[in-house]
Scaffold this motif. Structure first.
Motif, PDB file in Angstrom:
ATOM      1  N   PHE A 137       0.858  -1.190   0.000  1.00  0.00           N
ATOM      2  CA  PHE A 137       0.000   0.000   0.000  1.00  0.00           C
ATOM      3  C   PHE A 137       0.881   1.221   0.000  1.00  0.00           C
ATOM      4  O   PHE A 137       1.861   1.272   0.746  1.00  0.00           O
ATOM      5  N   ILE A 179     -10.434   5.460  -6.333  1.00  0.00           N
ATOM      6  CA  ILE A 179     -10.132   5.460  -4.896  1.00  0.00           C
ATOM      7  C   ILE A 179     -10.329   4.054  -4.328  1.00  0.00           C
ATOM      8  O   ILE A 179      -9.523   3.574  -3.526  1.00  0.00           O
ATOM      9  N   PHE A 180     -11.365   3.399  -4.782  1.00  0.00           N
ATOM     10  CA  PHE A 180     -11.638   2.028  -4.327  1.00  0.00           C
ATOM     11  C   PHE A 180     -10.461   1.112  -4.636  1.00  0.00           C
ATOM     12  O   PHE A 180     -10.012   0.344  -3.799  1.00  0.00           O
ATOM     13  N   ARG A 181      -9.961   1.252  -5.861  1.00  0.00           N
ATOM     14  CA  ARG A 181      -8.840   0.408  -6.324  1.00  0.00           C
ATOM     15  C   ARG A 181      -7.561   0.749  -5.548  1.00  0.00           C
ATOM     16  O   ARG A 181      -6.835  -0.138  -5.123  1.00  0.00           O
ATOM     17  N   THR A 182      -7.292   2.061  -5.402  1.00  0.00           N
ATOM     18  CA  THR A 182      -6.096   2.494  -4.684  1.00  0.00           C
ATOM     19  C   THR A 182      -6.132   2.021  -3.229  1.00  0.00           C
ATOM     20  O   THR A 182      -5.095   1.734  -2.637  1.00  0.00           O
ATOM     21  N   SER A 183      -7.345   1.961  -2.678  1.00  0.00           N
ATOM     22  CA  SER A 183      -7.460   1.578  -1.265  1.00  0.00           C
ATOM     23  C   SER A 183      -7.333   0.067  -1.068  1.00  0.00           C
ATOM     24  O   SER A 183      -7.385  -0.410   0.053  1.00  0.00           O
ATOM     25  N   GLY A 184      -7.199  -0.664  -2.167  1.00  0.00           N
ATOM     26  CA  GLY A 184      -6.984  -2.111  -2.062  1.00  0.00           C
ATOM     27  C   GLY A 184      -8.167  -2.949  -2.487  1.00  0.00           C
ATOM     28  O   GLY A 184      -8.148  -4.172  -2.363  1.00  0.00           O
ATOM     29  N   GLY A 185      -9.216  -2.280  -2.962  1.00  0.00           N
ATOM     30  CA  GLY A 185     -10.408  -3.011  -3.420  1.00  0.00           C
ATOM     31  C   GLY A 185     -10.124  -3.842  -4.658  1.00  0.00           C
ATOM     32  O   GLY A 185      -9.278  -3.474  -5.480  1.00  0.00           O
ATOM     33  N   PRO A 213     -12.600  -0.883   0.856  1.00  0.00           N
ATOM     34  CA  PRO A 213     -12.112  -2.017   0.035  1.00  0.00           C
ATOM     35  C   PRO A 213     -12.431  -3.392   0.603  1.00  0.00           C
ATOM     36  O   PRO A 213     -12.154  -4.396  -0.053  1.00  0.00           O
ATOM     37  N   PHE A 244     -14.638   7.376  -7.917  1.00  0.00           N
ATOM     38  CA  PHE A 244     -14.931   6.469  -6.806  1.00  0.00           C
ATOM     39  C   PHE A 244     -14.152   5.161  -6.973  1.00  0.00           C
ATOM     40  O   PHE A 244     -13.502   4.679  -6.047  1.00  0.00           O
TER      41      PHE A 244
END
Lengths: 205, 258
Positions: free
Chosen positions: A75, B184-190, A96, B181
């Protein structure tokens, strides 16, 4: 856990950084410090897999970065925040996660308490300070227990006191085997290992 | 369901509802013209009843013939006396030899130029038979049906492209709007699979639901007798295919965004 071999970073034919070999074991906090334009951000992006124009090899858990193309093991906390400003702190943290178990819920509340966000859990992110927003990103990263948490310019958003809080937040991930790789302009306290970036070379400090 | 998807579903339902109203309107108007055509009989006269009987057996089984009525001269005479109250003129009528009459009623949908020519050829085989048919009225009705059909085809094409344009535009607009959205979802690890899954769910909402909804409304209207005109079930298939096609175009246009 993280192995970097014969690494060289260049930008527009200008060499920024050379690393012969660095090996980091799990559960460590490592700081790379150096002046501006020494390639710190690109270095972290290279480990994260967002920048690929480098020479050499980066291995995470003995596997090349291409192995983690779909499911990243790291991360990266950059200067820009990646949050939904109109959503609450809670919503941003659980964003996530495929499902939030009771255990995870308890852990998030615990980490929010450590970071001083426990009274702001239902507040909208846009109403919080930059430092609080970074704590949200950090908790969100920690709760997913990645192999590495990369923090760029850590001194830019965490002062001495907040950095200690950030380490307390990270403790949960560190105890589970995650490592923290951070960069800063100056040498900061409380890290396990230090590397100085100077004259395009990275040396243990 | 998110506001964007809800808005899309409402708009698509309205367009598909409009499209089906167009089908019903076409069927209704076509029925009016065909009934008009069916109500005009072809009248044939002959002094020889056997000729008419033979002609009747020749044509009555054909699909475009709805009904054939043969009346002998005596029946014709009786009908004239009864219909016009000419009891006093019975003796006069008996002095004259009236022809036998045959009335042919057509199925308005099937009695087209080819069938009319075919029937006229058959009648020519009976030289003693005299034909009386309002050809100008038949031609006008047929022309109206033809024009109506042409308008219907053009209308369907317009509805198809309108639906395609609106749905593709809306899908791309709302997907691009949610890009931030998902970033951000992807960057946050989604997981990236979640967005693809969401796209599929949205496609079901925008593609399947409106057609299914209008289909149910149509059958309910038929069942409860609010609607008396039926439309071809296959038209719902075409509408669903149009929605699938628009989803495909939207997916291709969005490329790596999904």
């Amino acid at each position: 856990m993280l192995k970097i071999e014969h690494f060289a970073l260049s930008l527009e034919k200008e060499r920024l950084m050379v690393i012969e070999e660095i090996s980091l074991s799990s559960g460590k906090k490592v700081l790379f410090f150096g002046n501006n334009e020494t390639g710190k951000t690109l270095f972290l992006k290279s480990i994260h897999g967002d920048f690929s124009k480098f020479e050499g090899n980066i291995l995470i858990e003995e596997k090349p970065l291409s192995f983690y193309k779909k499911k990243k093991q790291s991360f990266l906390l950059e200067n820009t925040t990646h949050l939904l400003p109109d959503e609450t702190v809670w919503k941003n943290i659980i964003l996530p996660l495929p499902k939030v178990s009771g255990h995870i819920k308890k852990k998030i509340i615990e980490l929010c308490f450590v970071a001083g966000l426990h009274k702001k859990i239902q507040s909208k992110v846009k109403d919080l300070s930059y430092s609080s927003q970074k704590f949200i990103e950090l908790i969100r990263a920690v709760i997913q227990l990645p192999s590495i948490i990369l923090i760029d310019d850590v001194d830019h958003f965490f002062d001495g006191k907040n950095l200690l809080k950030a380490f307390d937040v990270c403790e949960f991930a560190i105890n589970s085997g995650s490592s923290i790789v951070a960069t800063s302009k100056t040498k900061l306290e409380n890290f396990d290992m230090y590397y100085r970036i100077q004259d395009r070379k990275v040396e243990k400090a | 369901m998110k506001k964007g998807i809800f808005l899309q579903v409402i708009i698509i339902v309205l367009i598909i509802l409009g499209w089906n109203c167009f089908h019903i309107g076409y069927n209704y108007q076509k029925q009016v013209f065909e009934n008009n055509l069916s109500s005009i009989p072809m009248i044939l006269f002959s002094m020889d009843l056997n000729s008419l009987d033979s002609l009747s057996s020749d044509i009555s089984e054909r699909s475009y013939i709805k009904e054939v009525i043969v009346e002998s001269d005596s029946t014709v005479s009786e009908n004239i006396i009864t219909d016009y109250g000419l009891n006093g003129a019975q003796n006069i009528l008996e002095k004259y030899a009236l022809p036998n009459v045959m009335s042919i009623y057509f199925d308005g949908e099937k009695f087209k130029s080819v069938q009319k020519d075919e029937l006229e050829k058959i009648i020519l085989n009976y030289p003693d038979v005299v034909m009386n048919y309002d050809i100008p009225s038949w031609a006008v009705s047929r022309m109206k049906i033809k024009m109506l059909h042409r308008t219907y085809l053009i209308g369907n094409g317009l509805f198809f492209f309108f639906l395609l344009f609106i749905t593709v535009f809306l899908r791309i607009h709302f997907e691009m709007k949610s890009n931030e959205f998902w970033k951000i979802f992807r960057t946050s690890g989604g997981s990236p699979k979640i967005r693809r899954k969401q796209f599929l769910i949205n496609s079901l909402w925008t593609g399947l639901f409106p057609v299914a909804f209008v289909f149910i409304v149509y059958f309910a209207a038929l069942y409860f007798q609010y609607l008396r005109i039926e439309i071809d079930y296959r038209l719902f298939g075409i509408e669903f295919a149009a929605m699938l096609f628009s989803t495909l175009i939207a997916r291709i246009s969005l490329g790596k965004n999904i």
